[in-house]
Design a protein around this motif. Sequence first.
Motif, PDB file in Angstrom:
ATOM      1  N   MET A 199      -7.602 -23.776   8.602  1.00 18.07           N
ATOM      2  CA  MET A 199      -7.880 -25.038   9.814  1.00 18.07           C
ATOM      3  C   MET A 199      -7.394 -24.497  11.152  1.00 18.07           C
ATOM      4  O   MET A 199      -6.410 -23.486  11.308  1.00 18.07           O
ATOM      5  N   ASN A 200      -8.188 -24.499  12.067  1.00 23.43           N
ATOM      6  CA  ASN A 200      -7.797 -23.938  13.381  1.00 23.43           C
ATOM      7  C   ASN A 200      -6.289 -24.526  14.079  1.00 23.43           C
ATOM      8  O   ASN A 200      -6.068 -25.399  13.748  1.00 23.43           O
ATOM      9  N   PRO A 201      -5.757 -23.414  14.412  1.00 24.20           N
ATOM     10  CA  PRO A 201      -4.349 -23.711  14.861  1.00 24.20           C
ATOM     11  C   PRO A 201      -4.213 -24.731  15.843  1.00 24.20           C
ATOM     12  O   PRO A 201      -3.063 -25.662  16.046  1.00 24.20           O
ATOM     13  N   VAL A 202      -5.071 -24.796  16.806  1.00 26.75           N
ATOM     14  CA  VAL A 202      -5.249 -25.945  17.776  1.00 26.75           C
ATOM     15  C   VAL A 202      -5.402 -27.365  17.084  1.00 26.75           C
ATOM     16  O   VAL A 202      -4.531 -28.120  17.530  1.00 26.75           O
ATOM     17  N   VAL A 203      -6.138 -27.334  16.080  1.00 23.69           N
ATOM     18  CA  VAL A 203      -6.288 -28.673  15.255  1.00 23.69           C
ATOM     19  C   VAL A 203      -5.243 -29.029  14.556  1.00 23.69           C
ATOM     20  O   VAL A 203      -4.573 -30.124  14.620  1.00 23.69           O
ATOM     21  N   VAL A 204      -4.352 -28.062  14.020  1.00 24.21           N
ATOM     22  CA  VAL A 204      -3.166 -28.375  13.369  1.00 24.21           C
ATOM     23  C   VAL A 204      -2.057 -28.988  14.242  1.00 24.21           C
ATOM     24  O   VAL A 204      -1.459 -29.902  14.159  1.00 24.21           O
ATOM     25  N   GLN A 205      -2.105 -28.388  15.423  1.00 19.71           N
ATOM     26  CA  GLN A 205      -1.111 -28.861  16.593  1.00 19.71           C
ATOM     27  C   GLN A 205      -1.573 -30.339  17.108  1.00 19.71           C
ATOM     28  O   GLN A 205      -0.396 -30.861  17.216  1.00 19.71           O
ATOM     29  N   ILE A 206      -2.690 -30.271  17.409  1.00 18.26           N
ATOM     30  CA  ILE A 206      -3.079 -31.767  17.672  1.00 18.26           C
ATOM     31  C   ILE A 206      -2.917 -32.664  16.865  1.00 18.26           C
ATOM     32  O   ILE A 206      -2.193 -33.974  16.879  1.00 18.26           O
ATOM     33  N   ASN A 207      -3.046 -32.500  15.320  1.00 17.29           N
ATOM     34  CA  ASN A 207      -2.653 -33.453  14.318  1.00 17.29           C
ATOM     35  C   ASN A 207      -1.340 -33.797  14.316  1.00 17.29           C
ATOM     36  O   ASN A 207      -0.896 -34.803  14.119  1.00 17.29           O
ATOM     37  N   TYR A 208      -0.411 -32.414  14.415  1.00 16.55           N
ATOM     38  CA  TYR A 208       1.003 -32.569  14.394  1.00 16.55           C
ATOM     39  C   TYR A 208       1.489 -33.586  15.372  1.00 16.55           C
ATOM     40  O   TYR A 208       2.502 -34.501  15.176  1.00 16.55           O
ATOM     41  N   GLN A 209       0.769 -33.427  16.588  1.00 18.07           N
ATOM     42  CA  GLN A 209       1.518 -34.339  17.921  1.00 18.07           C
ATOM     43  C   GLN A 209       1.111 -35.668  17.615  1.00 18.07           C
ATOM     44  O   GLN A 209       1.773 -36.504  17.922  1.00 18.07           O
ATOM     45  N   LEU A 210      -0.001 -35.740  17.092  1.00 14.36           N
ATOM     46  CA  LEU A 210      -0.526 -37.306  17.103  1.00 14.36           C
ATOM     47  C   LEU A 210       0.027 -38.149  15.782  1.00 14.36           C
ATOM     48  O   LEU A 210       0.285 -39.229  15.988  1.00 14.36           O
ATOM     49  N   ILE A 211       0.687 -37.469  14.783  1.00 17.56           N
ATOM     50  CA  ILE A 211       1.213 -38.024  13.544  1.00 17.56           C
ATOM     51  C   ILE A 211       2.631 -37.987  13.876  1.00 17.56           C
ATOM     52  O   ILE A 211       3.077 -39.011  13.472  1.00 17.56           O
ATOM     53  N   TYR A 212       3.167 -37.154  14.191  1.00 19.84           N
ATOM     54  CA  TYR A 212       4.830 -36.954  14.010  1.00 19.84           C
ATOM     55  C   TYR A 212       5.597 -37.025  15.334  1.00 19.84           C
ATOM     56  O   TYR A 212       6.625 -37.174  15.108  1.00 19.84           O
ATOM     57  N   HIS A 213       4.812 -36.850  16.461  1.00 16.98           N
ATOM     58  CA  HIS A 213       5.801 -36.778  17.682  1.00 16.98           C
ATOM     59  C   HIS A 213       6.244 -38.312  17.730  1.00 16.98           C
ATOM     60  O   HIS A 213       5.797 -39.323  17.812  1.00 16.98           O
ATOM     61  N   ASN A 214       7.820 -38.172  17.858  1.00 14.54           N
ATOM     62  CA  ASN A 214       8.559 -39.438  17.911  1.00 14.54           C
ATOM     63  C   ASN A 214       8.349 -40.156  16.911  1.00 14.54           C
ATOM     64  O   ASN A 214       8.446 -41.767  17.114  1.00 14.54           O
ATOM     65  N   MET A 215       8.088 -39.837  15.628  1.00 19.66           N
ATOM     66  CA  MET A 215       8.005 -40.713  14.668  1.00 19.66           C
ATOM     67  C   MET A 215       9.142 -40.791  13.566  1.00 19.66           C
ATOM     68  O   MET A 215       9.794 -39.777  13.492  1.00 19.66           O
ATOM     69  N   SER A 216       9.418 -42.102  13.333  1.00 14.14           N
ATOM     70  CA  SER A 216      10.628 -42.242  12.334  1.00 14.14           C
ATOM     71  C   SER A 216      10.018 -43.353  11.290  1.00 14.14           C
ATOM     72  O   SER A 216       8.973 -43.675  11.379  1.00 14.14           O
ATOM     73  N   CYS A 217      10.758 -43.206   9.885  1.00 15.26           N
ATOM     74  CA  CYS A 217      10.331 -43.896   8.901  1.00 15.26           C
ATOM     75  C   CYS A 217      11.590 -44.229   8.166  1.00 15.26           C
ATOM     76  O   CYS A 217      12.427 -44.134   8.637  1.00 15.26           O
TER      77      CYS A 217
END
Length: 160
Positions: free
Chosen positions: A1-19
């Motif tokens: 997977m393109n590293p830019v797509v991986v970074q965008i996914n990471y930012q959208l899903i995990y940035h400031n996320m708690s569970c």
Amino acid sequence: MNPVVVQINYQLIYHNMSCSVIINGTPSPKQHCTCGLPQGSLLSPAPFNRFINSLLETLNWQNTPSFPSALFFPDDGVRISPTFGKAQNLRNRASHWADEHGMAFNIAKCGYLITHSASKLPVAIRTPLLLKQQSIPLVKSYKYLGVQFSTQGVDFLAQG
């Protein structure tokens, strides 16, 4: 997977996320999450499908597209085989794939169903299906995507 797509996914899903985990209606203290896919998130299906496609390719390798050996709908899968030997081969391939990807199958949520003429074979002749040296339970019926199956195939009476 393109590293830019991986970074965008990471930012959208995990940035400031708690569970937290809810047990018997009581939530645990919140913790910062850096991996996994949040249940119920609108973003979770895309990376999961991208990840799980390699398992489908592994299980359906050398099968005709008109009759696959494996079907998945999000994380619910079914494997279809005409013989016990081929069924065990599918289990072995799934197990190998899981080992390579740091995954595991929950045997308690697994089951296998023998349909049609094979269901008439004496139990002593049937070979148990194993996953990681654990026997997968033989079931009399199985519900997949809301459709009830029995030893005779689709159980139309149980559909209600």
